[in-house]
Write a protein that holds these residues in place. Structure first.
Motif, PDB file in Angstrom:
ATOM      1  N   ALA A  97       0.828  -1.210   0.000  1.00 49.02           N
ATOM      2  CA  ALA A  97       0.000   0.000   0.000  1.00 49.02           C
ATOM      3  C   ALA A  97       0.865   1.264   0.000  1.00 49.02           C
ATOM      4  O   ALA A  97       0.433   2.319  -0.466  1.00 49.02           O
ATOM      5  CB  ALA A  97      -0.937  -0.001   1.201  1.00 49.02           C
ATOM      6  N   LEU A  98       2.084   1.156   0.496  1.00 46.66           N
ATOM      7  CA  LEU A  98       2.983   2.312   0.517  1.00 46.66           C
ATOM      8  C   LEU A  98       3.500   2.655  -0.880  1.00 46.66           C
ATOM      9  O   LEU A  98       4.015   3.741  -1.101  1.00 46.66           O
ATOM     10  CB  LEU A  98       4.184   2.035   1.437  1.00 46.66           C
ATOM     11  N   ASN A  99       3.365   1.737  -1.802  1.00 46.31           N
ATOM     12  CA  ASN A  99       3.912   1.936  -3.142  1.00 46.31           C
ATOM     13  C   ASN A  99       2.836   2.258  -4.178  1.00 46.31           C
ATOM     14  O   ASN A  99       3.130   2.402  -5.349  1.00 46.31           O
ATOM     15  CB  ASN A  99       4.693   0.677  -3.568  1.00 46.31           C
ATOM     16  N   GLU A 100       1.586   2.375  -3.751  1.00 43.31           N
ATOM     17  CA  GLU A 100       0.498   2.652  -4.688  1.00 43.31           C
ATOM     18  C   GLU A 100       0.479   4.131  -5.060  1.00 43.31           C
ATOM     19  O   GLU A 100       0.553   5.000  -4.197  1.00 43.31           O
ATOM     20  CB  GLU A 100      -0.841   2.245  -4.069  1.00 43.31           C
ATOM     21  N   ASP A 101       0.359   4.388  -6.343  1.00 42.32           N
ATOM     22  CA  ASP A 101       0.350   5.772  -6.847  1.00 42.32           C
ATOM     23  C   ASP A 101      -0.896   6.538  -6.432  1.00 42.32           C
ATOM     24  O   ASP A 101      -0.851   7.740  -6.193  1.00 42.32           O
ATOM     25  CB  ASP A 101       0.459   5.781  -8.380  1.00 42.32           C
ATOM     26  N   ALA A 102      -2.038   5.862  -6.361  1.00 37.82           N
ATOM     27  CA  ALA A 102      -3.314   6.532  -6.076  1.00 37.82           C
ATOM     28  C   ALA A 102      -3.406   7.006  -4.633  1.00 37.82           C
ATOM     29  O   ALA A 102      -4.214   7.879  -4.314  1.00 37.82           O
ATOM     30  CB  ALA A 102      -4.472   5.581  -6.386  1.00 37.82           C
ATOM     31  N   THR A 103      -2.587   6.474  -3.757  1.00 37.71           N
ATOM     32  CA  THR A 103      -2.651   6.842  -2.344  1.00 37.71           C
ATOM     33  C   THR A 103      -1.910   8.148  -2.122  1.00 37.71           C
ATOM     34  O   THR A 103      -0.790   8.340  -2.599  1.00 37.71           O
ATOM     35  CB  THR A 103      -2.013   5.728  -1.477  1.00 37.71           C
ATOM     36  N   SER A 104      -2.524   9.049  -1.377  1.00 36.82           N
ATOM     37  CA  SER A 104      -1.890  10.348  -1.112  1.00 36.82           C
ATOM     38  C   SER A 104      -0.745  10.180  -0.118  1.00 36.82           C
ATOM     39  O   SER A 104      -0.661   9.187   0.605  1.00 36.82           O
ATOM     40  CB  SER A 104      -2.928  11.321  -0.543  1.00 36.82           C
ATOM     41  N   THR A 105       0.122  11.186  -0.081  1.00 36.41           N
ATOM     42  CA  THR A 105       1.252  11.161   0.847  1.00 36.41           C
ATOM     43  C   THR A 105       0.766  11.101   2.284  1.00 36.41           C
ATOM     44  O   THR A 105       1.346  10.379   3.105  1.00 36.41           O
ATOM     45  CB  THR A 105       2.151  12.399   0.632  1.00 36.41           C
ATOM     46  N   ASP A 106      -0.298  11.838   2.607  1.00 39.83           N
ATOM     47  CA  ASP A 106      -0.848  11.797   3.976  1.00 39.83           C
ATOM     48  C   ASP A 106      -1.327  10.396   4.337  1.00 39.83           C
ATOM     49  O   ASP A 106      -1.071   9.912   5.449  1.00 39.83           O
ATOM     50  CB  ASP A 106      -2.000  12.795   4.126  1.00 39.83           C
ATOM     51  N   ASP A 107      -2.009   9.743   3.408  1.00 39.71           N
ATOM     52  CA  ASP A 107      -2.480   8.374   3.666  1.00 39.71           C
ATOM     53  C   ASP A 107      -1.302   7.412   3.828  1.00 39.71           C
ATOM     54  O   ASP A 107      -1.334   6.511   4.664  1.00 39.71           O
ATOM     55  CB  ASP A 107      -3.404   7.902   2.542  1.00 39.71           C
ATOM     56  N   LYS A 108      -0.256   7.614   3.024  1.00 45.24           N
ATOM     57  CA  LYS A 108       0.930   6.759   3.142  1.00 45.24           C
ATOM     58  C   LYS A 108       1.613   6.959   4.492  1.00 45.24           C
ATOM     59  O   LYS A 108       2.070   6.004   5.120  1.00 45.24           O
ATOM     60  CB  LYS A 108       1.911   7.032   2.000  1.00 45.24           C
ATOM     61  N   LEU A 109       1.661   8.208   4.951  1.00 50.35           N
ATOM     62  CA  LEU A 109       2.265   8.475   6.258  1.00 50.35           C
ATOM     63  C   LEU A 109       1.425   7.884   7.393  1.00 50.35           C
ATOM     64  O   LEU A 109       1.971   7.395   8.392  1.00 50.35           O
ATOM     65  CB  LEU A 109       2.473   9.982   6.454  1.00 50.35           C
ATOM     66  N   LYS A 110       0.086   7.929   7.239  1.00 46.67           N
ATOM     67  CA  LYS A 110      -0.781   7.279   8.232  1.00 46.67           C
ATOM     68  C   LYS A 110      -0.532   5.767   8.235  1.00 46.67           C
ATOM     69  O   LYS A 110      -0.482   5.139   9.290  1.00 46.67           O
ATOM     70  CB  LYS A 110      -2.251   7.578   7.934  1.00 46.67           C
ATOM     71  N   ASN A 111      -0.342   5.224   7.047  1.00 46.60           N
ATOM     72  CA  ASN A 111      -0.067   3.791   6.926  1.00 46.60           C
ATOM     73  C   ASN A 111       1.283   3.445   7.562  1.00 46.60           C
ATOM     74  O   ASN A 111       1.420   2.434   8.255  1.00 46.60           O
ATOM     75  CB  ASN A 111      -0.110   3.359   5.453  1.00 46.60           C
ATOM     76  N   ILE A 112       2.270   4.303   7.333  1.00 46.86           N
ATOM     77  CA  ILE A 112       3.592   4.095   7.962  1.00 46.86           C
ATOM     78  C   ILE A 112       3.454   4.114   9.478  1.00 46.86           C
ATOM     79  O   ILE A 112       4.046   3.279  10.178  1.00 46.86           O
ATOM     80  CB  ILE A 112       4.605   5.183   7.508  1.00 46.86           C
ATOM     81  N   ASN A 113       2.683   5.073   9.992  1.00 52.05           N
ATOM     82  CA  ASN A 113       2.470   5.174  11.438  1.00 52.05           C
ATOM     83  C   ASN A 113       1.812   3.897  11.974  1.00 52.05           C
ATOM     84  O   ASN A 113       2.191   3.373  13.017  1.00 52.05           O
ATOM     85  CB  ASN A 113       1.626   6.407  11.763  1.00 52.05           C
ATOM     86  N   ARG A 114       0.829   3.401  11.232  1.00 48.93           N
ATOM     87  CA  ARG A 114       0.159   2.161  11.623  1.00 48.93           C
ATOM     88  C   ARG A 114       1.137   0.975  11.589  1.00 48.93           C
ATOM     89  O   ARG A 114       1.146   0.130  12.465  1.00 48.93           O
ATOM     90  CB  ARG A 114      -1.027   1.903  10.684  1.00 48.93           C
TER      91      ARG A 114
END
Length: 185
Positions: free
Chosen positions: A158-175
């Motif tokens: 999910a961290l490598n998906e283009d459609a995901t925003s940077t904020d969502d990726k950072l939330k995912n990283i935090n999770r």
């Protein structure tokens, strides 16, 4: 030892040719001459114990087993060294090729987070993130429990998906840090 045994108990001559044949057979692991006498000794164990042939045959077999075991261990040791695989555990965790796997995983996850934070919508950063994710998946195989592997890989992908925003990726990283961070410490 086997040559002396064969000469003593088979009543054979001590010719150099016979000794060479016995020596070659023993080098190839063939103890037929010893085993045939051993089987005969087992038919009359008391008599064989008194004359000493049974004990001598057993001692030769023990020595042969010891030599074979030593050769096997030596072979395994050479194989491991040739593959340069050094496994071990210490108080800090699993060590492979002299490196702590948990430390490598922490470093890789940290690199992914840094790349996402500074990402400049270019293919080079996307490639770096992708490589770090692949590296993390490979390195974490020994750390992440089997029950969480599919979810772990899904979260990383999910961290490598283009459609995901940077904020969502950072939330995912935090999770990811919250859920899996304990496995790397």
């Amino acid at each position: 030892m086997v040559i002396d045994y064969a000469v003593d108990y088979n009543k054979t001559d001590e010719s150099d040719e016979l000794k060479l044949q016995i020596h070659n057979a023993v080098n190839q692991g063939d103890l037929t001459i010893l085993m045939s006498n051993y089987e005969q000794d087992l038919k009359n164990p008391i008599k064989s114990l008194v004359k000493g042939s049974l004990v001598r045959a057993l001692l030769i077999q023990i020595q042969k087993t010891k030599v074979d075991g030593g050769l096997a261990i030596n072979g395994i040791d050479k194989l491991l060294k040739s593959q340069q695989l050094v496994f071990g555990r210490n108080e800090r965790g699993l060590i492979i090729n002299g490196e702590n796997v948990k430390f490598i995983c922490l470093k890789s996850l940290n690199n992914i987070e840094k790349l996402i934070i500074k990402k400049d919508d270019n293919l080079i950063d996307d490639g770096k993130i992708f490589i770090e994710i692949i590296n993390l998946i490979i390195q974490s195989k020994k750390v992440i429990p089997k029950q969480l592997k599919s979810e772990w890989i899904s979260d990383l992908n999910a961290l490598n998906e283009d459609a995901t925003s940077t904020d969502d990726k950072l939330k995912n990283i935090n999770r990811i840090w919250n859920l899996y961070g304990a496995y790397f410490r």
